[in-house]
Design a protein around this motif. Structure first.
Motif, PDB file in Angstrom:
ATOM      1  N   ALA A   1       0.840  -1.204   0.000  1.00 41.95           N
ATOM      2  CA  ALA A   1       0.000   0.000   0.000  1.00 41.95           C
ATOM      3  C   ALA A   1       0.872   1.250   0.000  1.00 41.95           C
ATOM      4  O   ALA A   1       0.558   2.249  -0.669  1.00 41.95           O
ATOM      5  CB  ALA A   1      -0.929  -0.021   1.202  1.00 41.95           C
ATOM      6  N   PHE A   2       1.990   1.195   0.745  1.00 38.06           N
ATOM      7  CA  PHE A   2       2.923   2.330   0.775  1.00 38.06           C
ATOM      8  C   PHE A   2       3.548   2.528  -0.602  1.00 38.06           C
ATOM      9  O   PHE A   2       3.633   3.648  -1.121  1.00 38.06           O
ATOM     10  CB  PHE A   2       4.000   2.065   1.826  1.00 38.06           C
ATOM     11  CG  PHE A   2       5.099   3.090   1.857  1.00 38.06           C
ATOM     12  CD1 PHE A   2       4.848   4.411   2.216  1.00 38.06           C
ATOM     13  CD2 PHE A   2       6.402   2.739   1.523  1.00 38.06           C
ATOM     14  CE1 PHE A   2       5.864   5.350   2.239  1.00 38.06           C
ATOM     15  CE2 PHE A   2       7.421   3.667   1.539  1.00 38.06           C
ATOM     16  CZ  PHE A   2       7.147   4.983   1.908  1.00 38.06           C
ATOM     17  N   TYR A   3       3.986   1.414  -1.232  1.00 40.59           N
ATOM     18  CA  TYR A   3       4.594   1.515  -2.556  1.00 40.59           C
ATOM     19  C   TYR A   3       3.607   2.068  -3.570  1.00 40.59           C
ATOM     20  O   TYR A   3       3.974   2.850  -4.464  1.00 40.59           O
ATOM     21  CB  TYR A   3       5.092   0.149  -3.023  1.00 40.59           C
ATOM     22  CG  TYR A   3       6.122  -0.496  -2.108  1.00 40.59           C
ATOM     23  CD1 TYR A   3       6.907   0.267  -1.246  1.00 40.59           C
ATOM     24  CD2 TYR A   3       6.313  -1.884  -2.112  1.00 40.59           C
ATOM     25  CE1 TYR A   3       7.840  -0.320  -0.409  1.00 40.59           C
ATOM     26  CE2 TYR A   3       7.254  -2.477  -1.282  1.00 40.59           C
ATOM     27  CZ  TYR A   3       8.002  -1.700  -0.427  1.00 40.59           C
ATOM     28  OH  TYR A   3       8.917  -2.287   0.398  1.00 40.59           O
ATOM     29  N   ASP A   4       2.357   1.687  -3.438  1.00 36.21           N
ATOM     30  CA  ASP A   4       1.335   2.185  -4.360  1.00 36.21           C
ATOM     31  C   ASP A   4       1.157   3.697  -4.240  1.00 36.21           C
ATOM     32  O   ASP A   4       0.824   4.370  -5.216  1.00 36.21           O
ATOM     33  CB  ASP A   4       0.002   1.484  -4.110  1.00 36.21           C
ATOM     34  CG  ASP A   4       0.030   0.021  -4.549  1.00 36.21           C
ATOM     35  OD1 ASP A   4       0.949  -0.343  -5.296  1.00 36.21           O
ATOM     36  OD2 ASP A   4      -0.857  -0.744  -4.124  1.00 36.21           O
ATOM     37  N   ARG A   5       1.385   4.227  -3.049  1.00 42.06           N
ATOM     38  CA  ARG A   5       1.259   5.681  -2.860  1.00 42.06           C
ATOM     39  C   ARG A   5       2.491   6.416  -3.383  1.00 42.06           C
ATOM     40  O   ARG A   5       2.439   7.611  -3.680  1.00 42.06           O
ATOM     41  CB  ARG A   5       1.047   6.014  -1.377  1.00 42.06           C
ATOM     42  CG  ARG A   5      -0.260   5.474  -0.808  1.00 42.06           C
ATOM     43  CD  ARG A   5      -0.677   6.199   0.472  1.00 42.06           C
ATOM     44  NE  ARG A   5       0.377   6.249   1.480  1.00 42.06           N
ATOM     45  CZ  ARG A   5       0.623   5.279   2.365  1.00 42.06           C
ATOM     46  NH1 ARG A   5      -0.104   4.160   2.331  1.00 42.06           N
ATOM     47  NH2 ARG A   5       1.581   5.399   3.260  1.00 42.06           N
TER      48      ARG A   5
ATOM     49  N   GLU B   1       4.172   5.631  -6.250  1.00 46.31           N
ATOM     50  CA  GLU B   1       4.192   5.671  -7.706  1.00 46.31           C
ATOM     51  C   GLU B   1       3.615   6.956  -8.287  1.00 46.31           C
ATOM     52  O   GLU B   1       4.225   7.553  -9.187  1.00 46.31           O
ATOM     53  CB  GLU B   1       3.467   4.447  -8.268  1.00 46.31           C
ATOM     54  CG  GLU B   1       3.611   4.313  -9.772  1.00 46.31           C
ATOM     55  CD  GLU B   1       3.047   3.018 -10.298  1.00 46.31           C
ATOM     56  OE1 GLU B   1       2.960   2.879 -11.532  1.00 46.31           O
ATOM     57  OE2 GLU B   1       2.687   2.144  -9.478  1.00 46.31           O
TER      58      GLU B   1
ATOM     59  N   GLN C   1       3.758   9.792  -7.167  1.00 46.50           N
ATOM     60  CA  GLN C   1       4.691  10.889  -6.882  1.00 46.50           C
ATOM     61  C   GLN C   1       6.026  10.698  -7.622  1.00 46.50           C
ATOM     62  O   GLN C   1       6.976  11.428  -7.377  1.00 46.50           O
ATOM     63  CB  GLN C   1       4.954  10.962  -5.370  1.00 46.50           C
ATOM     64  CG  GLN C   1       3.704  11.146  -4.527  1.00 46.50           C
ATOM     65  CD  GLN C   1       2.971  12.422  -4.860  1.00 46.50           C
ATOM     66  OE1 GLN C   1       3.606  13.453  -5.131  1.00 46.50           O
ATOM     67  NE2 GLN C   1       1.638  12.386  -4.849  1.00 46.50           N
TER      68      GLN C   1
END
Length: 346
Positions: free
Chosen positions: A13-17, A19, A21
């Motif tokens: 979920a963190f990695y998805d946020r 991308e 940016q």
């Protein structure tokens, strides 16, 4: 020391946020960026000249040198399709010029080299001086030097082209310009550069017209071959390199070109080199002889004019069935200047 307690789902979920940016977690990519040892994207390969030549000659019936500007069949590494690369950083192709033709004058920022394969009567002109191209000659076109080619003989002429196009493309520094005529004006006699710089003598306060590139733009095969044979009669072949001499810039003793290293290896009949590997991907052409070439897990029986590639950090060795002279070029000089070049011997 605290131990992170996040779950795989939380991390995703963190990695998805990240991308949206235009951010990425280095720790997920580090192994790919810094492997335990180099891994080239290129593959070992050999082009048989007996297979390629009919296609090269057929291209001469399809379009003129003027139509093509440069009538060349690109040697594409099978692992890099559509990228016009023989190795990851080097371009190679076979150029054809028919009797009476002229390949129009132009210049470009990529440096180019030629290794003459067949035919009599071809010439190239560089910076206002022309030179006759004979089989086995190593000929240089410096960066941003006007050059044209012609064939005043009665038979087709073909040579190996090598360029640092992929390197120049990486730096996004590619430019080209056409001359204001089909052929450039010849302002110096043929052999002028070799006379001034190629006889172990130099003009006082010698400089090259071509910046970091050697002022000599034709290294005749007859001289190269004689030097290699004489060197073999001295110390004899090296266990890994056989008898190898590099083409040099007479002004500073360095490589002849700033981005492409070029050399020739003489493997006497019956001699077998021990495996060696280095970080530069190498394009090699058998100018004379017959040799079994081992590159990685591939073995190639090479006849005269065959061309092969050894990707970076791939083991390579030769076993000569006849006295064999192998022309090679790579990006070694660029790697050396950047402090990246490495070599390992078995």
């Amino acid at each position: 020391m605290s131990v992170p307690s996040s779950s795989p789902e939380q991390r995703k979920a963190f990695y998805d946020r990240l991308e949206p940016q235009n951010l990425a977690p280095l720790w997920e990519k580090l192994k790919g960026l810094l492997p335990d040892e180099p891994k080239s994207k290129a593959a070992p390969h050999r082009w048989r000249y007996s297979d390629v030549r009919p296609l090269v000659m057929e291209s001469g019936k399809l379009l003129t040198a003027q139509e093509a500007e440069r009538r060349v069949l690109v040697l594409e590494n099978p692992a890099l399709p559509g990228m016009s690369r023989a190795t990851s950083t080097m371009y190679a192709g076979i150029q054809l010029i028919m009797p009476g033709e002229t390949a129009p004058a132009h210049r470009h920022t990529p440096s180019a080299l030629r290794f003459m394969l067949e035919g009599e009567g071809a010439f190239t002109a560089v910076g206002g001086e022309r030179t006759t191209m004979k089989r086995g000659d190593f000929i240089i076109t410096p960066s941003w030097a006007f050059h044209d080619h012609g064939n005043e003989g009665t038979e087709p002429c073909a040579w190996l082209d090598g360029l640092d196009l992929p390197l120049v493309a990486f730096f996004e520094a590619g430019f080209n310009e056409h001359y204001n005529d089909e052929r450039q004006s010849i302002v110096r006699p043929e052999g002028d550069a070799l006379a001034r710089f190629g006889s172990n003598m130099l003009p006082l306060n010698a400089t090259s017209r071509y910046g970091m590139t050697t002022p000599i733009f034709n290294y005749p095969y007859e001289r190269t071959r004689a030097a290699l044979v004489a060197a073999a009669n001295g110390d004899g072949p090296d266990s890994h390199e056989a008898v190898t001499l590099r083409y040099s810039n007479p002004i500073d003793g360095g490589w002849a070109m700033p981005t492409m290293a070029a050399w020739m290896t003489f493997v006497p009949k019956g001699f077998e080199t021990k495996p060696i590997r280095s970080t530069d991907g190498i394009v090699m052409a058998l100018g004379e002889g017959a040799v079994v070439t081992r590159i990685g897990d591939k073995t190639f029986d090479m006849a005269e004019k065959d061309i092969a590639v050894a990707p970076g950090w791939t083991w390579r060795s030769f076993k000569a069935q006849q006295d064999s002279f192998i022309f090679c070029f790579s990006d070694r000089v660029a790697q050396e200047k950047l402090g990246l070049w490495r070599e390992q011997r078995s």
